[in-house]
Design a protein around this motif. Structure first.
Motif, PDB file in Angstrom:
ATOM      1  N   SER A 118     -52.668  34.124  49.627  1.00 25.05           N
ATOM      2  CA  SER A 118     -52.360  32.700  49.737  1.00 25.05           C
ATOM      3  C   SER A 118     -53.632  31.866  49.615  1.00 25.05           C
ATOM      4  O   SER A 118     -54.626  32.126  50.302  1.00 25.05           O
ATOM      5  N   GLN A 119     -53.594  30.868  48.742  1.00 23.28           N
ATOM      6  CA  GLN A 119     -54.755  29.994  48.560  1.00 23.28           C
ATOM      7  C   GLN A 119     -55.063  29.222  49.834  1.00 23.28           C
ATOM      8  O   GLN A 119     -56.229  29.002  50.177  1.00 23.28           O
ATOM      9  N   ALA A 120     -54.019  28.822  50.581  1.00 23.92           N
ATOM     10  CA  ALA A 120     -54.223  28.066  51.825  1.00 23.92           C
ATOM     11  C   ALA A 120     -54.973  28.906  52.854  1.00 23.92           C
ATOM     12  O   ALA A 120     -55.833  28.393  53.589  1.00 23.92           O
ATOM     13  N   VAL A 121     -54.664  30.199  52.917  1.00 19.97           N
ATOM     14  CA  VAL A 121     -55.336  31.080  53.874  1.00 19.97           C
ATOM     15  C   VAL A 121     -56.781  31.308  53.448  1.00 19.97           C
ATOM     16  O   VAL A 121     -57.701  31.318  54.286  1.00 19.97           O
ATOM     17  N   LEU A 122     -57.016  31.491  52.148  1.00 22.39           N
ATOM     18  CA  LEU A 122     -58.386  31.659  51.662  1.00 22.39           C
ATOM     19  C   LEU A 122     -59.220  30.409  51.950  1.00 22.39           C
ATOM     20  O   LEU A 122     -60.396  30.508  52.329  1.00 22.39           O
ATOM     21  N   GLU A 123     -58.613  29.243  51.805  1.00 21.85           N
ATOM     22  CA  GLU A 123     -59.313  28.004  52.124  1.00 21.85           C
ATOM     23  C   GLU A 123     -59.640  27.920  53.609  1.00 21.85           C
ATOM     24  O   GLU A 123     -60.709  27.412  53.995  1.00 21.85           O
ATOM     25  N   LEU A 124     -58.741  28.430  54.466  1.00 23.57           N
ATOM     26  CA  LEU A 124     -59.011  28.446  55.901  1.00 23.57           C
ATOM     27  C   LEU A 124     -60.202  29.347  56.213  1.00 23.57           C
ATOM     28  O   LEU A 124     -61.079  28.980  57.001  1.00 23.57           O
ATOM     29  N   SER A 133     -58.855  19.079  62.479  1.00 20.87           N
ATOM     30  CA  SER A 133     -58.538  19.553  61.132  1.00 20.87           C
ATOM     31  C   SER A 133     -58.067  21.004  61.157  1.00 20.87           C
ATOM     32  O   SER A 133     -57.164  21.390  60.400  1.00 20.87           O
ATOM     33  N   PHE A 134     -58.644  21.818  62.036  1.00 18.90           N
ATOM     34  CA  PHE A 134     -58.213  23.209  62.143  1.00 18.90           C
ATOM     35  C   PHE A 134     -56.869  23.313  62.858  1.00 18.90           C
ATOM     36  O   PHE A 134     -56.063  24.182  62.540  1.00 18.90           O
ATOM     37  N   GLU A 135     -56.624  22.441  63.817  1.00 16.30           N
ATOM     38  CA  GLU A 135     -55.322  22.444  64.495  1.00 16.30           C
ATOM     39  C   GLU A 135     -54.198  22.237  63.494  1.00 16.30           C
ATOM     40  O   GLU A 135     -53.164  22.911  63.558  1.00 16.30           O
ATOM     41  N   ARG A 136     -54.375  21.325  62.554  1.00 16.52           N
ATOM     42  CA  ARG A 136     -53.350  21.081  61.533  1.00 16.52           C
ATOM     43  C   ARG A 136     -53.161  22.301  60.639  1.00 16.52           C
ATOM     44  O   ARG A 136     -52.026  22.689  60.334  1.00 16.52           O
ATOM     45  N   ALA A 170     -63.277  27.588  55.305  1.00 17.83           N
ATOM     46  CA  ALA A 170     -63.555  26.498  56.247  1.00 17.83           C
ATOM     47  C   ALA A 170     -64.141  27.033  57.548  1.00 17.83           C
ATOM     48  O   ALA A 170     -65.041  26.420  58.132  1.00 17.83           O
ATOM     49  N   ILE A 171     -63.643  28.174  58.012  1.00 17.93           N
ATOM     50  CA  ILE A 171     -64.175  28.785  59.242  1.00 17.93           C
ATOM     51  C   ILE A 171     -65.628  29.186  59.031  1.00 17.93           C
ATOM     52  O   ILE A 171     -66.499  28.933  59.867  1.00 17.93           O
ATOM     53  N   GLU A 172     -65.899  29.809  57.884  1.00 20.42           N
ATOM     54  CA  GLU A 172     -67.264  30.270  57.603  1.00 20.42           C
ATOM     55  C   GLU A 172     -68.225  29.096  57.436  1.00 20.42           C
ATOM     56  O   GLU A 172     -69.422  29.229  57.713  1.00 20.42           O
ATOM     57  N   ALA A 173     -67.698  27.940  57.016  1.00 19.04           N
ATOM     58  CA  ALA A 173     -68.558  26.764  56.819  1.00 19.04           C
ATOM     59  C   ALA A 173     -68.651  25.892  58.068  1.00 19.04           C
ATOM     60  O   ALA A 173     -69.428  24.936  58.093  1.00 19.04           O
ATOM     61  N   PHE A 174     -67.894  26.237  59.098  1.00 19.13           N
ATOM     62  CA  PHE A 174     -67.864  25.430  60.320  1.00 19.13           C
ATOM     63  C   PHE A 174     -69.238  25.463  60.993  1.00 19.13           C
ATOM     64  O   PHE A 174     -69.788  26.536  61.248  1.00 19.13           O
ATOM     65  N   ASN A 175     -69.785  24.298  61.284  1.00 18.24           N
ATOM     66  CA  ASN A 175     -71.144  24.216  61.831  1.00 18.24           C
ATOM     67  C   ASN A 175     -71.197  24.293  63.352  1.00 18.24           C
ATOM     68  O   ASN A 175     -72.250  24.553  63.927  1.00 18.24           O
ATOM     69  N   GLY A 176     -70.075  24.018  64.021  1.00 22.49           N
ATOM     70  CA  GLY A 176     -70.070  24.017  65.474  1.00 22.49           C
ATOM     71  C   GLY A 176     -69.882  25.417  66.047  1.00 22.49           C
ATOM     72  O   GLY A 176     -69.708  26.392  65.316  1.00 22.49           O
ATOM     73  N   PRO A 177     -69.916  25.542  67.370  1.00 19.80           N
ATOM     74  CA  PRO A 177     -69.662  26.833  68.028  1.00 19.80           C
ATOM     75  C   PRO A 177     -68.235  27.300  67.727  1.00 19.80           C
ATOM     76  O   PRO A 177     -67.287  26.506  67.781  1.00 19.80           O
ATOM     77  N   LEU A 178     -68.060  28.580  67.424  1.00 22.85           N
ATOM     78  CA  LEU A 178     -66.742  29.091  67.043  1.00 22.85           C
ATOM     79  C   LEU A 178     -65.724  28.994  68.176  1.00 22.85           C
ATOM     80  O   LEU A 178     -64.524  28.912  67.925  1.00 22.85           O
ATOM     81  N   ASP A 179     -66.190  28.993  69.420  1.00 26.70           N
ATOM     82  CA  ASP A 179     -65.236  28.885  70.521  1.00 26.70           C
ATOM     83  C   ASP A 179     -64.654  27.481  70.630  1.00 26.70           C
ATOM     84  O   ASP A 179     -63.678  27.262  71.355  1.00 26.70           O
ATOM     85  N   LYS A 180     -65.231  26.511  69.884  1.00 21.73           N
ATOM     86  CA  LYS A 180     -64.721  25.135  69.904  1.00 21.73           C
ATOM     87  C   LYS A 180     -63.794  24.852  68.721  1.00 21.73           C
ATOM     88  O   LYS A 180     -63.203  23.781  68.634  1.00 21.73           O
ATOM     89  N   ILE A 181     -63.665  25.810  67.819  1.00 22.10           N
ATOM     90  CA  ILE A 181     -62.974  25.535  66.567  1.00 22.10           C
ATOM     91  C   ILE A 181     -61.487  25.250  66.767  1.00 22.10           C
ATOM     92  O   ILE A 181     -60.889  24.467  66.041  1.00 22.10           O
ATOM     93  N   LYS A 182     -60.882  25.862  67.793  1.00 19.11           N
ATOM     94  CA  LYS A 182     -59.455  25.655  68.009  1.00 19.11           C
ATOM     95  C   LYS A 182     -59.141  24.217  68.419  1.00 19.11           C
ATOM     96  O   LYS A 182     -58.001  23.766  68.275  1.00 19.11           O
TER      97      LYS A 182
END
Length: 480
Positions: A442-448, A467-470, A451-463
């Motif tokens: 799925s292209q949507a999953v690959l984009e996710l 934008s990630f919630e949506r 996006a996770i790998e490009a996320f600059n903040g702490p991973l425990d804050k990503i949830k």
């Protein structure tokens, strides 16, 4: 007897650094250690760090009532350890105070409701009867169960889980060479006070406690059940799931009275619509375990519980789901314990034997299977259980596309999100993304993933990122 006057300079005044006599105390102790031929290096933290604690201590204790302070024995020991410069011991005493308070809260709430939500192993659950059994619950189960029933908040759970990690690996509980600062220590003190020791219960948590009491001591009529049911509309998904599991535990116990079961009969149909599929499947699997273990009374009661809401379809077709679920419970229990590096490998091998060489696991336990594998693969934050990791890698590489998506979205899981506070777990999660990327079409999953790998903040804050919630809410619709 003549009392010796203590000089004013020996008092600890956080506002007048020059009045602190800590250096003199330290000098005398170091001299004594030298005379005894004992080490003096890396024994005590610098005086400046101790001053930082004392400077902030009065404001940190403001939220404690006078009665709360007078009962906080381990906080007194915490202060004594800080004075001595033994921050690793101070952290241990702070944790003891927190655990003691959590246990008291559990006892004064509903002990069996706590056990039903905190303890995932039915075999272990059967051995837990009352408050005297609380010492059989390890710290991870205690804070997890306290979060489940609303005694601490999601944020409080996350902070306590981190402090528990530091207590396990940076305190006097185990040999280590970690250095703790005064600001870290005072921050953890404030967290434990704000999130546990002085935290008032939420209104919904109080109402659930009243409901549990009401179910056990009163007769609830049909009309009263309808009135109570309006309260369910204010529940979060987790609160509805936890209450359902608590009612299941009450209903299936052999010593529950007929009247109590009738009360649950009247309430359950109103609650069931708020219970998610994963929890419904879990209750079906629990019925299967009663069958597998030949627990006939519990089996009959569990069947009746499911029949009240026409939920027999959630009963597993065979015993394989219950066997795998038991293996997952045992593995998680070992992983969250202190000696997990030694206890995990044989349990990982047992899970591998049950799953076999395909990714096919019964649908009822699919999400739990994936989330468990993700949690153990991420490690406990301190180190890798090498003898078990090869098995985890093998099982993860067997994931199908649906399981890969569950693994990617696991950062939304509360426990896994808490693990992502630690650098090792963050590294392992990114490694996981690379492993499961090849499963994704799925292209949507690959984009996710990108996006996770490009996320600059702490991973425990990503949830909590909007934008990630949506993205998560949209992709969860794909999971069958």
């Amino acid at each position: 007897m003549k009392h010796e006057m203590i000089p004013a300079t020996s008092s600890i005044n956080p506002h007048q650094k020059e009045n602190l006599n800590l250096k003199e105390i330290e000098s005398g102790l170091m001299t004594y250690l030298q005379e005894m031929g004992l080490p003096t290096q890396s024994v005590l933290v610098p005086v400046e760090h101790r001053i930082n604690v004392f400077r902030n201590l009065p404001s940190s204790l403001e939220r404690l009532s006078n009665e709360g302070k007078s009962n906080s024995l381990y906080i007194s020991k915490f202060v004594a350890a800080v004075t001595a410069g033994l921050f690793d011991s101070a952290l241990n005493y702070l944790w003891d105070e927190t655990i003691n308070e959590l246990r008291n809260r559990v006892i004064h709430y509903d002990i069996n409701y706590f056990f039903d939500n905190a303890v995932k192993s039915q075999e272990k659950r059967k051995r837990l009867k009352d408050e005297s059994d609380l010492d059989k619950i390890d710290d991870s189960e205690l804070i997890y169960g306290s979060r489940e029933i609303g005694l601490i908040s999601e944020l409080g759970f996350k902070h306590l889980d981190y402090i528990r990690y530091m207590r396990n690996w940076a305190s006097a509980a185990h040999p280590n060479q970690n250095e703790l600062t005064g600001l870290q220590l005072i921050s953890w003190l404030e967290t434990c006070i704000n999130e546990v020791i002085s935290l008032p219960l939420s209104n919904i948590t109080i109402e659930i406690k009243k409901l549990l009491t009401n179910i056990k001591v009163n007769t609830i009529s049909e009309e009263e059940a309808k009135q109570i049911a309006t309260f369910f509309q204010d529940f979060s998904k987790e609160q509805a799931n936890n209450l359902a599991q608590g009612l299941f535990g009450i209903y299936t116990r052999h010593d529950t009275t007929v009247q109590v079961r009738e009360n649950i009969h009247r309430l359950l149909p109103f609650l069931w619509g708020f219970v998610d599929e994963e929890t419904r499947n879990l209750l079906g699997v629990k019925y299967g375990k009663f069958v597998a273990n030949n627990d006939q009374d519990e089996q009959n009661n569990a069947r009746s519980f499911l029949e009240v809401v026409n939920a027999e379809s959630y009963i597993p077709d065979g015993l394989r789901a219950t066997e795998i679920e038991t293996a997952l419970e045992n593995l998680l229990s070992a992983h969250r314990g202190i000696n997990n590096f030694y206890s995990e490998p044989p349990l990982a091998r047992e899970l591998k034997r049950l799953v076999g060489d395909s990714s096919q696991v019964p649908q009822q336990i699919n999400t739990n299977y994936v989330n468990t594998l993700v949690e153990v693969f991420l490690t406990n934050g301190n180190g890798v259980a090498w003898d078990a990791e090869t098995i985890y890698l093998e099982l993860i590489r067997q994931f199908n596309a649906n399981q890969a998506l569950i693994a990617i979205l696991s950062f939304d899981n509360e426990i896994i999100s808490s693990r992502l506070q630690h650098s090792l777990c963050q590294k392992k999660y990114k490694e996981l993304l690379e492993i499961v990327r090849v499963k994704v079409t799925s292209q949507a999953v690959l984009e996710l993933i990108n996006a996770i790998e490009a996320f600059n903040g702490p991973l425990d804050k990503i949830k909590k990122d909007s934008s990630f919630e949506r993205k998560v809410n949209a992709l969860k619709q794909i999971i069958q």
